[in-house]
Write a protein that holds these residues in place. Structure first.
Motif, mmCIF file in Angstrom:
data_model
loop_
_atom_site.group_PDB
_atom_site.id
_atom_site.type_symbol
_atom_site.label_atom_id
_atom_site.label_comp_id
_atom_site.label_asym_id
_atom_site.label_seq_id
_atom_site.Cartn_x
_atom_site.Cartn_y
_atom_site.Cartn_z
ATOM 1 N N LEU A 178 -13.971 -0.959 9.982
ATOM 2 C CA LEU A 178 -13.666 0.426 9.630
ATOM 3 C C LEU A 178 -14.615 0.861 8.509
ATOM 4 C CD1 LEU A 178 -9.759 0.215 9.545
ATOM 5 C CD2 LEU A 178 -11.150 1.254 11.319
ATOM 6 N N THR B 243 -3.708 7.169 10.335
ATOM 7 C CA THR B 243 -5.115 7.044 9.953
ATOM 8 C C THR B 243 -5.726 5.914 10.788
ATOM 9 O OG1 THR B 243 -4.612 5.383 8.296
ATOM 10 C CG2 THR B 243 -4.543 7.685 7.572
ATOM 11 N N TRP C 173 -6.795 3.097 9.804
ATOM 12 C CA TRP C 173 -6.175 1.840 9.356
ATOM 13 C C TRP C 173 -4.736 1.738 9.863
ATOM 14 C CZ3 TRP C 173 -5.128 -2.745 8.652
ATOM 15 C CH2 TRP C 173 -4.164 -3.233 7.775
ATOM 16 N N PRO D 37 -1.622 -4.094 -3.178
ATOM 17 C CA PRO D 37 -1.877 -5.475 -2.761
ATOM 18 C C PRO D 37 -2.449 -6.336 -3.893
ATOM 19 C CG PRO D 37 -2.652 -3.956 -1.077
ATOM 20 C CD PRO D 37 -2.218 -3.112 -2.255
ATOM 21 N N GLN E 99 0.825 -1.203 0.000
ATOM 22 C CA GLN E 99 0.000 0.000 0.000
ATOM 23 C C GLN E 99 0.860 1.254 0.000
ATOM 24 O OE1 GLN E 99 -2.275 -0.967 3.511
ATOM 25 N NE2 GLN E 99 -4.026 -1.569 2.257
ATOM 26 N N ALA E 100 0.204 2.385 -0.303
ATOM 27 C CA ALA E 100 0.901 3.663 -0.274
ATOM 28 C C ALA E 100 1.068 4.123 1.175
ATOM 29 C CB ALA E 100 0.096 4.691 -1.060
ATOM 30 N N ASP F 187 -10.972 12.217 0.383
ATOM 31 C CA ASP F 187 -9.894 12.030 -0.574
ATOM 32 C C ASP F 187 -8.917 13.202 -0.645
ATOM 33 O OD1 ASP F 187 -11.000 9.652 -1.054
ATOM 34 O OD2 ASP F 187 -11.950 10.181 -2.942
ATOM 35 N N ILE G 219 2.859 10.509 -5.077
ATOM 36 C CA ILE G 219 1.650 10.764 -4.313
ATOM 37 C C ILE G 219 0.485 10.212 -5.115
ATOM 38 C CG2 ILE G 219 0.178 12.579 -3.386
ATOM 39 C CD1 ILE G 219 2.807 12.487 -1.991
ATOM 40 N N ILE H 297 -4.373 4.197 -3.124
ATOM 41 C CA ILE H 297 -3.689 4.148 -1.829
ATOM 42 C C ILE H 297 -3.749 2.747 -1.233
ATOM 43 C CG2 ILE H 297 -3.822 4.925 0.568
ATOM 44 C CD1 ILE H 297 -4.670 7.681 -0.520
ATOM 45 N N TYR H 298 -4.938 2.139 -1.272
ATOM 46 C CA TYR H 298 -5.127 0.906 -0.506
ATOM 47 C C TYR H 298 -5.032 -0.383 -1.317
ATOM 48 C CZ TYR H 298 -6.882 3.879 3.259
ATOM 49 O OH TYR H 298 -6.996 4.814 4.243
ATOM 50 N N ILE I 107 7.012 5.961 -4.846
ATOM 51 C CA ILE I 107 7.159 7.222 -4.119
ATOM 52 C C ILE I 107 6.239 8.326 -4.597
ATOM 53 C CG2 ILE I 107 9.544 6.792 -3.454
ATOM 54 C CD1 ILE I 107 10.333 8.765 -5.702
ATOM 55 N N ALA J 262 0.143 6.784 2.374
ATOM 56 C CA ALA J 262 -1.072 7.473 2.794
ATOM 57 C C ALA J 262 -2.143 6.515 3.290
ATOM 58 C CB ALA J 262 -1.616 8.318 1.645
ATOM 59 N N ALA J 263 -1.964 5.207 3.114
ATOM 60 C CA ALA J 263 -2.931 4.269 3.671
ATOM 61 C C ALA J 263 -2.892 4.332 5.193
ATOM 62 C CB ALA J 263 -2.642 2.851 3.187
ATOM 63 N N ASN K 22 -2.628 15.019 -0.187
ATOM 64 C CA ASN K 22 -1.418 14.246 0.097
ATOM 65 C C ASN K 22 -0.154 14.974 -0.338
ATOM 66 O OD1 ASN K 22 -3.017 12.111 1.034
ATOM 67 N ND2 ASN K 22 -3.229 11.325 -1.043
ATOM 68 N N LEU K 23 -0.241 16.291 -0.477
ATOM 69 C CA LEU K 23 0.901 17.075 -0.945
ATOM 70 C C LEU K 23 1.359 18.075 0.108
ATOM 71 C CD1 LEU K 23 0.155 18.180 -4.613
ATOM 72 C CD2 LEU K 23 2.072 16.798 -3.829
ATOM 73 N N GLN L 227 6.170 10.641 -1.853
ATOM 74 C CA GLN L 227 5.768 10.129 -0.549
ATOM 75 C C GLN L 227 6.921 9.970 0.427
ATOM 76 O OE1 GLN L 227 2.771 7.132 0.018
ATOM 77 N NE2 GLN L 227 2.511 7.079 -2.175
#
Lengths: 455, 230
Positions: free
Chosen positions: B55, A55, A57, B114, A40-41, A318, B87, B109-110, B85, A43-44, A364-365, A413
């Motif tokens: 969640l 977050t 999560w 995966p 995942q990123a 978002d 965004i 993102i999520y 990397i 940001a997750a 996210n910036l 990131q």
């Protein structure tokens, strides 16, 4: 100075190397180890990718023992590297870097320097367990030295009684609140990072002081991802715990706070969420017995009881992320050992304070933050006396009030550019003449420009 | 010298507990040892071992149609992998992005990372597992909103392209064939998906685009409240 120069040269080389790698080969280096593990990123788990804010999560990922995702190695061999590197370099400008007598207070002022390099292991080590271990190599201005950062190892199990979910865990860590998942506790509180050379508040609670100097074991339970309860015990970070307290000078007078025996730490919170909103109300604290002299850990002890109440609200959609945080604390101090020895001017006292902060994140910036803090306590000349030229005591109170303003920019990131202004309204109980020689509280204000790179 | 002991009783007790956990259950710290390994390691932390995600940002998957789940995993895999990397904003539709890919910011993102790590077999077994789970009822919503949502679900929004939901998703909203189950789903997730259909970030599922664009925000909320309450 040879050491400092050599270290800076070494740091600069490493920094340039890492930067080039980050720019030239972004896909060769996946993100730090947890992102590699989960796919995942950032940001997750981190709000807007701006670590270390979590977050919902991200909080659960930590409480579930960092076990989500793939093991770093299995029978087919290595899947991903569970280690990472984090570098930090910056420059600090103080409102008045020197005191009125021309001696430096904030130094080196206005000079760009490497601040620290952190190597860490982070990942699941078994289906039911995970470890986070940081080793920092930091600039001491001058000279560099190594120390452990955050250590947090957990084993967890999830049960499903009825239709509910019960997560039970056991945790090993190296300081009270290092194991916590909220950005309202001392170990993870806003502003998360500050200039390593800026003046800081003269007093902090014992709970906050022994972070990184102690070893703790605890058990915790999370019911339906709403109710959380934890009980831990902390002892001095010597002996068995030395692997988690590297860099703490237990053998130097005043180099550490020496906890006597096992000292209880508790945590209770309730959290709930609805759509993009989530909030938490909680309490935590610690009762600590501490030897007044860390070189002679025997005999009577001082007693500190810390009570904290904390709360956080988050609104996450978002493009926009808003987090509001509040922490209130009260420490009851009983100087049973220090007072008879003249190390404290009062037999008992207190320290209390409040911190409120907020962060708004965009796409996210960018993140923009502001905070106000106040810390007040009993006057104690042996600890906090500010004297004038004739030896007259101007203040003996730790009372400090201030604020921070911060803007972060994350073009990618794993790269963060941070500008932070830390301002003081009151320092050591005084607005002006805080050193008895004409320096004002606002002279301690600093502007800090900092660059982070994580790989 | 108490501080020189190699290990203290508390540490030993903790290690004992840890060993106990090691023997207590299966992967991903989950108690249900029947779950496939991929569910325990890749899915359960967000979606729950039984698919009843706690969640509200994470969709509930219990009793979801297996064909729908497989199609969604394929749609995440169709999106280019998120660079390590960058965004992750929503992807702008372009020739490089396949038309059926899911490209919204949360997908990026999520899920996209995966999903790229899954094999076809993983996707099949995870989908089958969740399709076989028992869904828990969602929380009751505001009665007026739920009533409005029920009406919309049964009749659609006459005079617009928003046809009756039950025509495809079934009268009990448990899903039909490849049309997903909606009953008990988190309201906030449903709202976000309707937004994603309207904006085109969910490019597949073509009947949904016009429907989502024709539904006013209040009706979207009412539908979501009704479906969550089932």
């Amino acid at each position: 100075m040879r050491t400092a120069l050599a270290a800076n040269g070494w740091f600069a080389t490493l920094w340039c190397g890492l930067s080039v790698l980050a720019v030239v080969a972004p896909n060769a280096f996946a993100l730090p180890s947890f992102a590699r593990q989960t796919g995942q990123a950032c940001a997750a788990c981190h709000v807007g990718g701006d670590w270390p804010q979590l977050t919902p999560w991200g909080r659960f990922f930590k409480l579930s023992g960092y076990t989500s995702g793939k093991p770093f190695a299995d029978k087919d061999g290595l899947d991903h590297l569970p280690v990472g590197v984090f570098g930090q370099a910056g420059v600090t400008w103080a409102a008045q870097p020197d005191n009125r007598q021309g001696q430096p207070v904030v130094t080196p002022n206005g000079v760009f320097r490497g601040e620290q390099v952190v190597g860490y292991f982070g990942g699941k080590v078994a289906d039911f367990a995970g470890v986070f271990y940081e080793y920092q190599y930091g600039n001491n201005y001058p000279g560099w030295s190594g120390a452990t950062g955050v250590v947090d190892a957990r084993a967890v199990q999830i049960f499903n009684p009825g239709d509910g979910e019960l997560l039970v865990g056991v945790d090993l860590n190296n300081g009270p609140s290092n194991q916590d998942v909220w950005n309202t506790v001392p170990a993870w509180a806003y502003p998360f990072y500050g200039s390593p050379i800026a003046p800081g508040a003269p007093a902090s609670t014992m709970l906050a002081t022994v972070i990184g100097q102690s070893g703790g074991v605890g058990v915790y339970a999370l019911w339906n991802r709403k109710w959380y309860a934890e009980l831990s015990a902390y002892r001095v970070g010597t002996g068995f715990w030395r692997w988690a307290t590297i860099g703490t000078a237990f053998g130097t007078a005043g180099g550490a706070n020496y906890l006597a025996g096992y000292n209880p730490y508790w945590r209770l919170y309730y959290t709930d969420d609805s759509g993009p909103h989530n909030w938490m109300l909680g309490t935590f604290g610690m009762a600590a017995s501490v030897y007044p002299n860390n070189l002679t850990p025997s005999g009577p002890t001082d007693r500190f009881t810390d009570y904290y109440v904390d709360s956080q609200y988050q609104y996450l959609v978002d493009e926009h992320q808003l987090t509001l945080r509040g922490t209130w604390y009260y420490e009851r101090q009983k100087w049973n050992a220090s007072y008879p020895q003249g190390l404290s001017s009062i037999p008992s006292g207190n320290l209390n304070g409040i911190t409120v902060s907020g962060t708004y994140g965009w796409r996210n910036l960018w993140t923009f933050s502001a905070a106000y803090f106040q810390s007040n306590g009993s006057s104690n000349a042996a600890l906090y006396a500010v004297t004038g030229p004739t030896g007259n005591v101007l203040s003996a109170a730790p009372n400090t009030t201030g604020y921070t303003l911060q803007a972060n920019y994350l073009p990618t990131q794993n790269l963060k550019l941070q500008l932070q202004y830390a301002g003081f309204v009151k320092f050591n109980g005084l607005r002006s003449n805080i050193d008895g020689r004409g320096r004002s509280a606002a002279d301690n204000n600093t502007l800090w420009l900092n660059l982070f790179l994580a790989l | 010298m108490r501080n020189a002991r190699p290990a203290t009783p508390v540490v030993i007790a903790a290690l004992g507990l840890a060993v106990g956990f090691a023997h207590a259950g299966h992967a991903g710290a989950q108690a249900d040892w029947r779950a496939p390994r991929v569910v325990a390691w890749e899915c359960a932390a967000c979606h729950g071992i039984d698919g009843n995600a706690q969640l509200p940002t994470m969709p509930r998957l219990a009793a979801q149609k297996a064909t729908y789940l497989q199609a969604q995993i394929a749609a995440f895999r169709a999106a280019p992998p998120t660079s390590s990397i960058e965004i992750p904003p929503a992807l702008v539709p372009s020739p490089a992005v396949p038309a059926d890919a899911r490209t919204g910011p949360n997908a990026r993102i999520y899920m996209i990372g995966p999903a790229h790590g899954l094999t076809v077999e993983d996707a099949k077994s995870a989908s089958a597992w969740y399709a076989g789970q028992k869904p828990q009822p969602g929380p009751a919503g505001d009665p007026a909103q739920v009533a409005r949502g029920r009406e919309l679900y049964a009749k659609g929004l006459p005079g617009t392209g928003a046809i009756a939901c039950q025509d495809c998703h079934g009268a009990d909203s448990a899903g039909l064939a490849s049309f997903p189950r909606l009953a008990g789903q988190h309201a906030s997730y449903l709202v976000r998906q309707l937004e994603a259909f309207a904006s085109g970030h969910r490019a597949s599922g073509s009947p949904m685009h016009g429907i989502a664009r024709d539904l006013p925000p209040d009706d979207v909320d009412a539908l979501a409240a009704y479906l969550q309450s089932l």
